[in-house]
Design a protein around this motif. Sequence first.
Motif, PDB file in Angstrom:
ATOM      1  N   LYS A   1       0.817  -1.226   0.000  1.00  0.00           N
ATOM      2  CA  LYS A   1       0.000   0.000   0.000  1.00  0.00           C
ATOM      3  C   LYS A   1       0.844   1.267   0.000  1.00  0.00           C
ATOM      4  O   LYS A   1       0.336   2.349  -0.308  1.00  0.00           O
ATOM      5  CB  LYS A   1      -0.989  -0.019   1.158  1.00  0.00           C
ATOM      6  N   SER A   2       2.137   1.123   0.324  1.00  0.00           N
ATOM      7  CA  SER A   2       3.005   2.312   0.264  1.00  0.00           C
ATOM      8  C   SER A   2       3.071   2.875  -1.158  1.00  0.00           C
ATOM      9  O   SER A   2       3.492   4.016  -1.358  1.00  0.00           O
ATOM     10  CB  SER A   2       4.414   1.942   0.731  1.00  0.00           C
TER      11      SER A   2
ATOM     12  N   LEU B   1       0.554   3.706  -2.886  1.00  0.00           N
ATOM     13  CA  LEU B   1      -0.491   4.728  -3.083  1.00  0.00           C
ATOM     14  C   LEU B   1       0.048   6.152  -3.028  1.00  0.00           C
ATOM     15  O   LEU B   1      -0.087   6.897  -4.006  1.00  0.00           O
ATOM     16  CB  LEU B   1      -1.627   4.564  -2.054  1.00  0.00           C
TER      17      LEU B   1
ATOM     18  N   TRP C   1      -5.631   8.243   0.075  1.00  0.00           N
ATOM     19  CA  TRP C   1      -6.002   7.094   0.917  1.00  0.00           C
ATOM     20  C   TRP C   1      -7.497   6.822   0.870  1.00  0.00           C
ATOM     21  O   TRP C   1      -7.940   5.716   1.160  1.00  0.00           O
ATOM     22  CB  TRP C   1      -5.545   7.322   2.370  1.00  0.00           C
TER      23      TRP C   1
ATOM     24  N   PHE D   1      -8.327   3.825  -0.824  1.00  0.00           N
ATOM     25  CA  PHE D   1      -7.870   2.551  -0.273  1.00  0.00           C
ATOM     26  C   PHE D   1      -8.977   1.927   0.565  1.00  0.00           C
ATOM     27  O   PHE D   1      -8.874   1.756   1.770  1.00  0.00           O
ATOM     28  CB  PHE D   1      -6.602   2.770   0.561  1.00  0.00           C
TER      29      PHE D   1
ATOM     30  N   GLU E   1      -8.348  -1.105  -2.833  1.00  0.00           N
ATOM     31  CA  GLU E   1      -7.786  -1.959  -1.784  1.00  0.00           C
ATOM     32  C   GLU E   1      -8.159  -3.427  -2.018  1.00  0.00           C
ATOM     33  O   GLU E   1      -9.308  -3.749  -2.342  1.00  0.00           O
ATOM     34  CB  GLU E   1      -8.316  -1.499  -0.415  1.00  0.00           C
TER      35      GLU E   1
ATOM     36  N   ASP F   1      -5.422  -5.604   1.786  1.00  0.00           N
ATOM     37  CA  ASP F   1      -4.480  -4.637   2.364  1.00  0.00           C
ATOM     38  C   ASP F   1      -3.355  -4.244   1.387  1.00  0.00           C
ATOM     39  O   ASP F   1      -2.319  -3.741   1.798  1.00  0.00           O
ATOM     40  CB  ASP F   1      -3.874  -5.171   3.681  1.00  0.00           C
ATOM     41  N   HIS F   2      -3.572  -4.536   0.115  1.00  0.00           N
ATOM     42  CA  HIS F   2      -2.618  -4.125  -0.917  1.00  0.00           C
ATOM     43  C   HIS F   2      -3.324  -3.214  -1.921  1.00  0.00           C
ATOM     44  O   HIS F   2      -4.555  -3.187  -1.980  1.00  0.00           O
ATOM     45  CB  HIS F   2      -2.084  -5.348  -1.667  1.00  0.00           C
ATOM     46  N   LEU F   3      -2.523  -2.531  -2.721  1.00  0.00           N
ATOM     47  CA  LEU F   3      -3.073  -1.814  -3.864  1.00  0.00           C
ATOM     48  C   LEU F   3      -3.194  -2.825  -5.002  1.00  0.00           C
ATOM     49  O   LEU F   3      -2.215  -3.476  -5.365  1.00  0.00           O
ATOM     50  CB  LEU F   3      -2.115  -0.686  -4.292  1.00  0.00           C
ATOM     51  N   SER F   4      -4.394  -2.983  -5.567  1.00  0.00           N
ATOM     52  CA  SER F   4      -4.569  -3.865  -6.713  1.00  0.00           C
ATOM     53  C   SER F   4      -4.875  -3.021  -7.948  1.00  0.00           C
ATOM     54  O   SER F   4      -5.924  -2.386  -8.037  1.00  0.00           O
ATOM     55  CB  SER F   4      -5.712  -4.857  -6.470  1.00  0.00           C
TER      56      SER F   4
ATOM     57  N   CYS G   1      -8.521  -1.774  -9.433  1.00  0.00           N
ATOM     58  CA  CYS G   1      -8.725  -0.364  -9.740  1.00  0.00           C
ATOM     59  C   CYS G   1      -9.391  -0.217 -11.110  1.00  0.00           C
ATOM     60  O   CYS G   1     -10.378   0.495 -11.280  1.00  0.00           O
ATOM     61  CB  CYS G   1      -7.374   0.364  -9.718  1.00  0.00           C
TER      62      CYS G   1
END
Length: 476
Positions: A175-176, A178, A185, A188, A194, A197-200, A204
């Motif tokens: 997630k860092s 983002l 955020w 997220f 989200e 707990d990750h950026l996907s 998106c």
Amino acid sequence: MRILFPASEVEPFSKTGGLADVAGALPVALASRGHEVRVVTPLYRTVPRAGLTQTARAFTLQFPFGEVPVRTWETTVAERVTVVFLDVPSMFDREQLYGDARGDYPDNARRFAVLSMAALTDAQAAGFVPDVLHGHDWQTGLAPLALRRGYARAFPHTRSVLTIHNLAYQGGFPKSALPELGLPWSDFVPGGVEFWDHLSMLKCGIVFADAVTTVSPTYAREITSPQGGMGLDGVLRAKQGGVVGIVNGIDTTEWNPATDVYLPARFSDADLAGRAVCRQRLLEELRLQPPAEGMPLFGVIGRMVEQKGADLLHAALPVFLEHGAAVVVLGAGSAALQQGWKTLAARYPLRVSVRFGYDTGLAHLIEAGSDFFLMPSRFEPCGLNQLYSQRYGAVPVVHAVGGLADTVTDLRGGDGTGITFLGATVDAVQGALARALELYLSPQAYAEVQRRGMRRDFSWARSAAAYEAVYAQGAR
Ligand code: ADP
Ligand code: GLC
């Protein structure tokens, strides 16, 4: 319509798999229906520079992680199809497209954020106002979001479409990423980008695109079910308009056995004689003993990944090799799966040939010279090789999932073009191979199946029309 078409690989410039074939051929098919298509893709080290012209459009993208100066090159591949290359040496001038032996490149989030943003910025700089932004896979997943935010003023009427070529690759990042990419955020959240707990990046794209498609109707059903949805089925089911499944076409100019420049002899459904010459050449080139009388030569081509089911073949094939069948394999990928093939080849040196690497000419010769083409994929969004093999008279033996189920008709019905089986198990594969042997023992029945496959229409025209309908839906 004007279509902006960012893609992370495009034939004949860059390729790791079928996405490149699609991004190379679909724009041309759309253009022949009168549309104007602007493909945008990275200038990887491997892209041949001949024929590309540098443009006057250079711009700098601003990200919180830093400034990214982008120069652009372009070429026209067909009337109304321009391919724009993003020249960012620090990001794209590398050995491979997505990663090396150590794994994925650690800055892939940034690299493909650049692809998404630069496609829009370059279009703006060129005065190209798209009716549709058509992105592909996670690598362009940020583009539909960008279209609704920073680019909303420049492109207020542009709709976005995301095509999922493979749900297994989701573009997940810590997630860092983002704040590095400048995403707030507030995105997220489960209804946003989200995912565990990750950026996907794929999520998106799914969430923010106006329409989502995938590359076959059966795969569309599979990925909207909990069994096949890889955690994203809920998001996909929630999509207004659903997930539209459109089967890929093939480039019928490149893949035409009657004109194929890679073959020692050419052939067609009306005259299959040239096939025997190709088979002979294939055996000679790979130093294989001809299969025993009445036994077939099997062909396998593809990325060596868990998805493609090579491990099932390693376990299923020996009994057939013992009886004098032979197999030729071309692919690259996982060391463990390569090892499995090496072991088999060491055990049956005159019956098994494996080539690790990428070889277009050999791929053509395998389609033209093998008697059956094996594709026991655990899942397969569309698959192209079974289409090529039908066109080339290499009768496909496939696991009836995704696009394989939609494009190969089992012989049982009487109008079959191949052999399909259910269940990704060694038993099921062996059952299907036994049916292949049985068919092969009856030359007339075998030739009928070949001819039916060769006569099938897998051209892009139909699929292009289906995409056109998606583009037109709810046009703003
Ligand atoms: P995927 O995209 O999952 O890899 P597809 O069947 O859709 O599977 O497309 C694979 C494409 O890549 C086909 O055009 C196939 O011929 C080609 N291909 C894959 N591996 C190789 C290889 N080792 N050498 C030559 N062509 C290959
Ligand atoms: C993906 C899929 C494959 C499909 C290709 C092109 O790589 O694995 O099944 O044919 O994309 O859509």
